[in-house]
Write an enzyme that holds these catalytic residues in place. Structure first.
Site, PDB file in Angstrom:
ATOM      1  N   PRO A  16       6.671  14.594  11.753  1.00 24.63           N
ATOM      2  CA  PRO A  16       6.063  15.525  12.712  1.00 24.63           C
ATOM      3  C   PRO A  16       5.285  14.746  13.768  1.00 24.63           C
ATOM      4  O   PRO A  16       4.510  13.863  13.440  1.00 24.63           O
ATOM      5  CB  PRO A  16       5.105  16.347  11.844  1.00 24.63           C
ATOM      6  CG  PRO A  16       4.825  15.488  10.645  1.00 24.63           C
ATOM      7  CD  PRO A  16       6.052  14.670  10.427  1.00 24.63           C
ATOM      8  N   MET A  17       5.532  15.063  15.043  1.00 25.22           N
ATOM      9  CA  MET A  17       4.765  14.420  16.121  1.00 25.22           C
ATOM     10  C   MET A  17       4.402  15.473  17.153  1.00 25.22           C
ATOM     11  O   MET A  17       5.290  16.030  17.824  1.00 25.22           O
ATOM     12  CB  MET A  17       5.584  13.296  16.773  1.00 25.22           C
ATOM     13  CG  MET A  17       5.769  12.075  15.895  1.00 25.22           C
ATOM     14  SD  MET A  17       6.704  10.772  16.729  1.00 25.22           S
ATOM     15  CE  MET A  17       8.368  11.405  16.592  1.00 25.22           C
ATOM     16  N   GLN A  70       4.722  22.458  10.183  1.00 28.25           N
ATOM     17  CA  GLN A  70       3.478  21.842   9.722  1.00 28.25           C
ATOM     18  C   GLN A  70       2.263  22.615  10.221  1.00 28.25           C
ATOM     19  O   GLN A  70       2.197  22.995  11.388  1.00 28.25           O
ATOM     20  CB  GLN A  70       3.379  20.400  10.223  1.00 28.25           C
ATOM     21  CG  GLN A  70       2.215  19.688   9.567  1.00 28.25           C
ATOM     22  CD  GLN A  70       2.000  18.284  10.079  1.00 28.25           C
ATOM     23  OE1 GLN A  70       1.666  18.077  11.243  1.00 28.25           O
ATOM     24  NE2 GLN A  70       2.179  17.309   9.212  1.00 28.25           N
ATOM     25  N   CYS A 100      -2.833  13.009   9.904  1.00 28.62           N
ATOM     26  CA  CYS A 100      -2.921  12.712  11.325  1.00 28.62           C
ATOM     27  C   CYS A 100      -4.356  12.356  11.698  1.00 28.62           C
ATOM     28  O   CYS A 100      -5.270  13.151  11.456  1.00 28.62           O
ATOM     29  CB  CYS A 100      -2.471  13.928  12.118  1.00 28.62           C
ATOM     30  SG  CYS A 100      -2.440  13.621  13.866  1.00 28.62           S
ATOM     31  N   LYS A 139       1.593  16.078   3.753  1.00 28.02           N
ATOM     32  CA  LYS A 139       1.690  14.744   4.361  1.00 28.02           C
ATOM     33  C   LYS A 139       0.305  14.128   4.413  1.00 28.02           C
ATOM     34  O   LYS A 139      -0.640  14.761   4.895  1.00 28.02           O
ATOM     35  CB  LYS A 139       2.283  14.849   5.768  1.00 28.02           C
ATOM     36  CG  LYS A 139       2.389  13.507   6.490  1.00 28.02           C
ATOM     37  CD  LYS A 139       3.358  13.617   7.667  1.00 28.02           C
ATOM     38  CE  LYS A 139       3.451  12.338   8.463  1.00 28.02           C
ATOM     39  NZ  LYS A 139       2.296  12.129   9.348  1.00 28.02           N
ATOM     40  N   ASN A 200       6.693   6.655   4.840  1.00 25.97           N
ATOM     41  CA  ASN A 200       6.577   6.736   6.302  1.00 25.97           C
ATOM     42  C   ASN A 200       5.720   5.586   6.838  1.00 25.97           C
ATOM     43  O   ASN A 200       4.793   5.154   6.182  1.00 25.97           O
ATOM     44  CB  ASN A 200       5.951   8.099   6.674  1.00 25.97           C
ATOM     45  CG  ASN A 200       5.552   8.208   8.140  1.00 25.97           C
ATOM     46  OD1 ASN A 200       4.382   8.451   8.449  1.00 25.97           O
ATOM     47  ND2 ASN A 200       6.491   8.015   9.034  1.00 25.97           N
ATOM     48  N   GLY A 201       6.074   5.139   8.035  1.00 27.63           N
ATOM     49  CA  GLY A 201       5.280   4.136   8.730  1.00 27.63           C
ATOM     50  C   GLY A 201       6.098   2.929   9.119  1.00 27.63           C
ATOM     51  O   GLY A 201       6.633   2.227   8.259  1.00 27.63           O
TER      52      GLY A 201
END
Ligand SMILES: Cc1cc2nc3c(=O)[nH]c(=O)nc-3n(C[C@H](O)[C@H](O)[C@H](O)COP(=O)(O)O)c2cc1C
Length: 335
Positions: A16-17, A70, A100, A139, A200-201
């Site tokens: 998600p961004m 999200q 986030c 997340k 993730n990352g």
């Protein structure tokens, strides 16, 4: 892959961004091979439900299923309400953002800031799982800061709340985006987990996906920044994992057509004025590193209309393709 009650095409997820993973981008990534794409976060502040932005974020018409939305916030009752609202709007999976570090989120004690308060995490997860009659995923980052890596405790809280999968960005909240993602913490979480874990990352290539899956044992990977302007990365990874071989990089002509299609969807989704504005960052990402692109981007960012923006994009890509009597791949031109 089996995930939260759905059969997915593969275990490659779009992270998600906010400001990026709108419906047109999610659709494009899914068409290019992503198994799942999580929406931009939707605020749990119900006062904002009337805003055009929030309405757009809850628009899933025609989206490839399952639709994962999200939500972000720190108040259990409001988060429960946000979950119900988004399920009514078509969400088939609710994802909770505790990963986030953006200021806007952390100032109101949401996103990764919540990781500090495990009791509150538990109350939020319980409230959302109870309220949503669809699977709920979570997340997180690996912790609040390097001295407080509590991903394992959060895993336990999540499992007892009935969370169906956990995505872990391998950084603490304090790390922002600096340093390499720490995959050993993700491996430790996976080793203890009874639910699927998504790593993730800093995943930027097919080879890196393989290394991260091998190192962490994770069930899936989630890719954010490396998909910006490169939605075909999912096709490349899917092919590499299946065959051990790398696909040739896309040719300029294909990228031009992909971008054209992406822009048409952005204009349609946002309308002309906002569409042209939102499109600028995507055009910049698609052309990053290409010969002459800095000058092109500067000029393109001033253009106010769809017609002018499309003409500039066409001229740039046709100019690239005409540099020789054959079509270049994007990698050759970036070299
Ligand atoms: C522009 C941008 C917006 C983001 N917005 C969100 C968000 O809304 N929710 C969230 O959980 N994470 C958000 N993130 C974090 C990403 O989901 C991801 O965890 C992070 O970028 C690390 O993955 P990457 O190295 O593949 O980019 C955002 C990241 C970026 C770059």
């Amino acid at each position: 892959m089996q995930f939260a009650g759905y059969t997915l095409r593969n275990n490659l997820f779009v992270a998600p961004m906010a400001g990026v993973t709108d419906r047109p981008f999610r659709q494009l990534c899914k068409r290019m091979g992503a198994g799942l794409a999580v929406s931009e976060m939707v605020t749990s502040n119900s006062l904002l439900y009337g805003s055009a932005k929030t309405k757009r974020r809850a628009n899933h018409e025609g989206e490839v299923q399952p639709v994962s939305v999200q939500i972000a916030g720190a108040d259990p009752a409001m988060m429960a309400q946000a979950a119900r609202y988004n399920v009514d709007q078509g969400a088939q999976i609710i994802d909770i953002n505790m990963g986030c570090p953006a200021k806007k989120v952390c100032n109101v004690m949401a996103g990764s800031a919540l990781l500090q308060d495990e009791a509150l995490v538990g109350r939020i997860l319980d409230a959302v799982v109870r309220a949503a009659d669809v699977p709920v995923t979570l997340k997180i980052r690996t912790g609040w800061d390097k001295a407080h890596r509590n991903a394992l405790s959060i895993l336990k809280i999540a499992e007892s709340a009935g969370i169906r999968a956990l995505a872990v960005h391998g950084r603490t909240r304090a790390c922002g985006y600096s340093g390499e993602a720490e995959y050993d913490t993700i491996a430790a979480v996976k080793a203890e987990a009874r639910i699927p874990v998504i790593a993730n990352g800093d995943i930027t290539s097919p080879e890196k996906v393989k290394r991260v899956l091998d190192a962490t044992g994770a069930d899936a990977v989630m890719i954010g920044r490396a998909a910006q302007g490169r939605p075909w990365i999912f096709r490349e990874i899917e092919h590499f994992l299946a065959t051990g071989e790398k696909l040739p990089a896309p040719r300029v002509e294909e990228i031009h057509q992909l971008l054209r299609g992406h822009l048409a969807e952005l204009y349609d989704f946002y309308g002309a004025e906002t569409g042209v504005r939102v499109a600028r960052k995507h055009i910049s990402w698609y052309t990053r590193g290409l010969a002459g692109s800095a000058h092109f981007r500067h000029a393109m960012n001033q253009l106010p209309t769809i017609g002018a923006q499309l003409a500039a994009v066409d001229a740039f890509f046709l100019g690239l393709a005409a540099q020789n009597d054959r079509l270049y791949t994007i990698e050759e031109l970036a070299a």
